[in-house]
Design a protein around this motif. Structure first.
Motif, PDB file in Angstrom:
ATOM      1  N   ASN A 210       0.821  -1.216   0.000  1.00  0.00           N
ATOM      2  CA  ASN A 210       0.000   0.000   0.000  1.00  0.00           C
ATOM      3  C   ASN A 210       0.852   1.261   0.000  1.00  0.00           C
ATOM      4  OD1 ASN A 210      -2.484  -1.450   0.112  1.00  0.00           O
ATOM      5  ND2 ASN A 210      -2.160  -1.787   2.314  1.00  0.00           N
ATOM      6  N   ASP A 211       2.105   1.137  -0.406  1.00  0.00           N
ATOM      7  CA  ASP A 211       2.982   2.313  -0.411  1.00  0.00           C
ATOM      8  C   ASP A 211       2.426   3.339  -1.403  1.00  0.00           C
ATOM      9  OD1 ASP A 211       5.107   4.186  -0.775  1.00  0.00           O
ATOM     10  OD2 ASP A 211       6.545   2.684  -0.081  1.00  0.00           O
ATOM     11  N   PRO A 212       1.982   4.495  -0.939  1.00  0.00           N
ATOM     12  CA  PRO A 212       1.352   5.463  -1.842  1.00  0.00           C
ATOM     13  C   PRO A 212       2.343   6.100  -2.809  1.00  0.00           C
ATOM     14  CG  PRO A 212       1.639   6.432   0.330  1.00  0.00           C
ATOM     15  CD  PRO A 212       2.023   4.977   0.454  1.00  0.00           C
ATOM     16  N   ARG A 213       3.626   5.901  -2.601  1.00  0.00           N
ATOM     17  CA  ARG A 213       4.622   6.488  -3.489  1.00  0.00           C
ATOM     18  C   ARG A 213       4.822   5.680  -4.770  1.00  0.00           C
ATOM     19  NH1 ARG A 213       9.722   6.290   0.228  1.00  0.00           N
ATOM     20  NH2 ARG A 213       8.780   4.225   0.547  1.00  0.00           N
ATOM     21  N   ILE A 214       4.277   4.454  -4.836  1.00  0.00           N
ATOM     22  CA  ILE A 214       4.507   3.555  -5.974  1.00  0.00           C
ATOM     23  C   ILE A 214       3.230   3.476  -6.805  1.00  0.00           C
ATOM     24  CG2 ILE A 214       5.176   1.242  -6.684  1.00  0.00           C
ATOM     25  CD1 ILE A 214       6.655   0.941  -4.055  1.00  0.00           C
ATOM     26  N   VAL A 215       3.367   3.733  -8.112  1.00  0.00           N
ATOM     27  CA  VAL A 215       2.214   3.790  -9.012  1.00  0.00           C
ATOM     28  C   VAL A 215       2.476   2.876 -10.215  1.00  0.00           C
ATOM     29  CG1 VAL A 215       0.743   5.282 -10.420  1.00  0.00           C
ATOM     30  CG2 VAL A 215       1.820   6.190  -8.331  1.00  0.00           C
ATOM     31  N   PHE A 216       1.478   2.076 -10.575  1.00  0.00           N
ATOM     32  CA  PHE A 216       1.540   1.228 -11.765  1.00  0.00           C
ATOM     33  C   PHE A 216       0.604   1.790 -12.825  1.00  0.00           C
ATOM     34  CE2 PHE A 216       3.048  -1.504  -8.422  1.00  0.00           C
ATOM     35  CZ  PHE A 216       4.013  -2.309  -9.026  1.00  0.00           C
ATOM     36  N   HIS A 217       1.144   2.066 -14.010  1.00  0.00           N
ATOM     37  CA  HIS A 217       0.359   2.667 -15.086  1.00  0.00           C
ATOM     38  C   HIS A 217      -0.048   1.668 -16.159  1.00  0.00           C
ATOM     39  CE1 HIS A 217       0.999   6.878 -13.833  1.00  0.00           C
ATOM     40  NE2 HIS A 217       2.201   6.468 -13.457  1.00  0.00           N
ATOM     41  N   GLY A 218       0.482   0.460 -16.125  1.00  0.00           N
ATOM     42  CA  GLY A 218       0.189  -0.496 -17.179  1.00  0.00           C
ATOM     43  C   GLY A 218       1.046  -0.273 -18.411  1.00  0.00           C
ATOM     44  N   TYR A 219       0.729  -1.031 -19.445  1.00  0.00           N
ATOM     45  CA  TYR A 219       1.495  -0.974 -20.683  1.00  0.00           C
ATOM     46  C   TYR A 219       1.221   0.341 -21.413  1.00  0.00           C
ATOM     47  CZ  TYR A 219       2.841  -1.959 -25.514  1.00  0.00           C
ATOM     48  OH  TYR A 219       3.388  -1.890 -26.766  1.00  0.00           O
ATOM     49  N   VAL A 220       2.281   0.967 -21.907  1.00  0.00           N
ATOM     50  CA  VAL A 220       2.172   2.189 -22.701  1.00  0.00           C
ATOM     51  C   VAL A 220       2.786   1.920 -24.067  1.00  0.00           C
ATOM     52  CG1 VAL A 220       2.865   4.599 -22.899  1.00  0.00           C
ATOM     53  CG2 VAL A 220       2.211   3.678 -20.677  1.00  0.00           C
ATOM     54  N   GLU A 221       2.017   2.149 -25.121  1.00  0.00           N
ATOM     55  CA  GLU A 221       2.478   1.806 -26.468  1.00  0.00           C
ATOM     56  C   GLU A 221       3.665   2.654 -26.899  1.00  0.00           C
ATOM     57  OE1 GLU A 221       0.737   1.339 -31.037  1.00  0.00           O
ATOM     58  OE2 GLU A 221      -0.606   1.805 -29.362  1.00  0.00           O
ATOM     59  N   HIS A 222       3.689   3.919 -26.510  1.00  0.00           N
ATOM     60  CA  HIS A 222       4.741   4.824 -26.956  1.00  0.00           C
ATOM     61  C   HIS A 222       5.654   5.150 -25.775  1.00  0.00           C
ATOM     62  CE1 HIS A 222       2.686   5.257 -30.762  1.00  0.00           C
ATOM     63  NE2 HIS A 222       1.571   5.549 -30.119  1.00  0.00           N
ATOM     64  N   PRO A 223       6.874   4.610 -25.764  1.00  0.00           N
ATOM     65  CA  PRO A 223       7.765   4.824 -24.618  1.00  0.00           C
ATOM     66  C   PRO A 223       8.064   6.291 -24.342  1.00  0.00           C
ATOM     67  CG  PRO A 223       8.586   3.039 -25.994  1.00  0.00           C
ATOM     68  CD  PRO A 223       7.449   3.678 -26.744  1.00  0.00           C
ATOM     69  N   ALA A 224       8.125   7.118 -25.368  1.00  0.00           N
ATOM     70  CA  ALA A 224       8.418   8.540 -25.141  1.00  0.00           C
ATOM     71  C   ALA A 224       7.324   9.205 -24.327  1.00  0.00           C
ATOM     72  CB  ALA A 224       8.610   9.268 -26.472  1.00  0.00           C
ATOM     73  N   ALA A 225       6.079   8.760 -24.501  1.00  0.00           N
ATOM     74  CA  ALA A 225       4.972   9.329 -23.727  1.00  0.00           C
ATOM     75  C   ALA A 225       5.138   9.005 -22.246  1.00  0.00           C
ATOM     76  CB  ALA A 225       3.641   8.801 -24.247  1.00  0.00           C
ATOM     77  N   ALA A 226       5.600   7.785 -21.949  1.00  0.00           N
ATOM     78  CA  ALA A 226       5.872   7.426 -20.557  1.00  0.00           C
ATOM     79  C   ALA A 226       7.067   8.200 -20.025  1.00  0.00           C
ATOM     80  CB  ALA A 226       6.120   5.926 -20.448  1.00  0.00           C
TER      81      ALA A 226
END
Length: 335
Positions: A210-226
């Motif tokens: 439950n560490d609020p500092r860690i976020v998972f965004h899932g797969y992103v098609e364009h690496p530059a956007a991430a």
């Protein structure tokens, strides 16, 4: 004449993006570059017309040995090259239980190729010691289209610092090490954002708790956007023949914090920041002591390094293909 690239990796990963970039950049009216999708484990070699060279980006595994053998038989008078995207010294240490069986496989496969291409100097040194005579070994580090990364503005320090981790959720990438170290760190001014998916996803989320500092965004098609959403990039890999994400981060002006595994040692030589001890405790100590302002201070060096890497990639392939023209003529005369 056509240069054929054979690939058995169906994912939208670094190998396929590199091949798309290579074909788009150096192909011309006289010499095409075609990408041929291969089913892993298929027994017969594809029929390739007017082949100037056949370049394997295939997995070297027992399932593919009949195919590799068939390629050598069918294209005896055509230069046959293999690019080793997967294996490295740290890979063997981390993954291989039966060293004799592995070395027998790799030696037998490489013997069927005229040239083996390593993707980093570090991997090349290992291949040269173990498997490939220097005259049959080339080193060409991969590159992709970096324009979208170069276009990103430099990160600006305001509020919390976002450390990004991009890639497959696989043991290779060491994201479990990073999460455990981050959870142990006391830094409340950092956030850790993951972009990717894979077999380890549930394990990684369980480690994050439950560490609020860690976020998972899932797969992103364009690496530059991430990359645009991150201030710096972490690469805690257990093994990494090259590490394309490090090059993309440098092009984006993002500092890279990395282990020294295999090709990542080369990125550290070019300006990435060495974490040192690539363990949870090592990452916790590093993060607790890290000076954000100093770390974000020199994006120009990374961007310049990425531009040089792009030039070396194209120059390396052009030089290899030019050398193959003479080799092809000799093979055809001998046949």
């Amino acid at each position: 004449m056509t240069v054929y690239h054979l690939v058995d990796d169906a994912g939208f990963g670094g190998v396929n993006r590199m091949l798309d970039h290579l074909a788009a950049t150096i192909g011309n009216d006289e010499e095409k570059h075609d990408i041929v999708r291969i089913r892993r484990g298929q027994l017969s070699a594809p029929r390739l017309s007017d082949a100037k060279a056949v370049i394997s980006h295939l997995s070297v595994c027992w399932r593919n040995m009949p195919l590799i053998t068939a390629l050598r038989a069918r294209y005896a008078a055509t230069p046959l090259i293999h690019v080793e995207h997967s294996y490295s010294e740290r890979f063997v240490a981390a993954q291989v239980k039966n060293r004799d069986r592995f070395e027998t496989l790799v030696a037998a496969a490489y013997a069927l190729f005229d040239t083996v291409v390593a993707v980093s100097p570090q991997q090349g040194q290992w291949l040269g010691r173990k498997f490939v005579d220097p005259e049959r070994l080339a080193i060409i580090s991969p590159c992709v289209d970096l324009d979208d990364f170069f276009a990103l503005p430099d990160p600006v320090k305001s509020g919390k610092t976002v450390i990004g981790a991009l890639g497959r959720f696989d043991r290779q990438k060491g994201f479990d090490i990073l999460i455990e170290g981050f959870v142990r760190s006391v830094r409340q001014d950092f956030e850790l954002h993951f972009y990717g998916s894979g077999a380890q996803e549930q394990q990684l989320k369980a480690l994050a708790g439950n560490d609020p500092r860690i976020v998972f965004h899932g797969y992103v098609e364009h690496p530059a956007a991430a990359m645009a959403r991150c201030d710096m990039i972490a690469m805690p890999s257990r093994f990494e023949p090259y590490g394309l994400v490090a090059l993309e981060a440098m092009a984006a002006g993002r500092p890279v914090i990395a282990s020294s595994a295999d090709g990542l040692a080369g990125h550290i030589e070019n300006g990435a920041i060495a974490v040192g001890d690539n363990t949870p405790d090592g990452w916790a100590r590093f993060l607790n002591a890290f000076d954000v302002h100093a770390g974000l201070g020199d994006s120009g060096r990374g961007r310049a390094c990425a531009r040089r890497a792009g030039d070396r990639f194209l120059d390396g392939w052009l030089a290899l293909l030019q050398a193959l023209s003479g080799q092809s003529n000799r093979l055809q005369m001998a046949a």
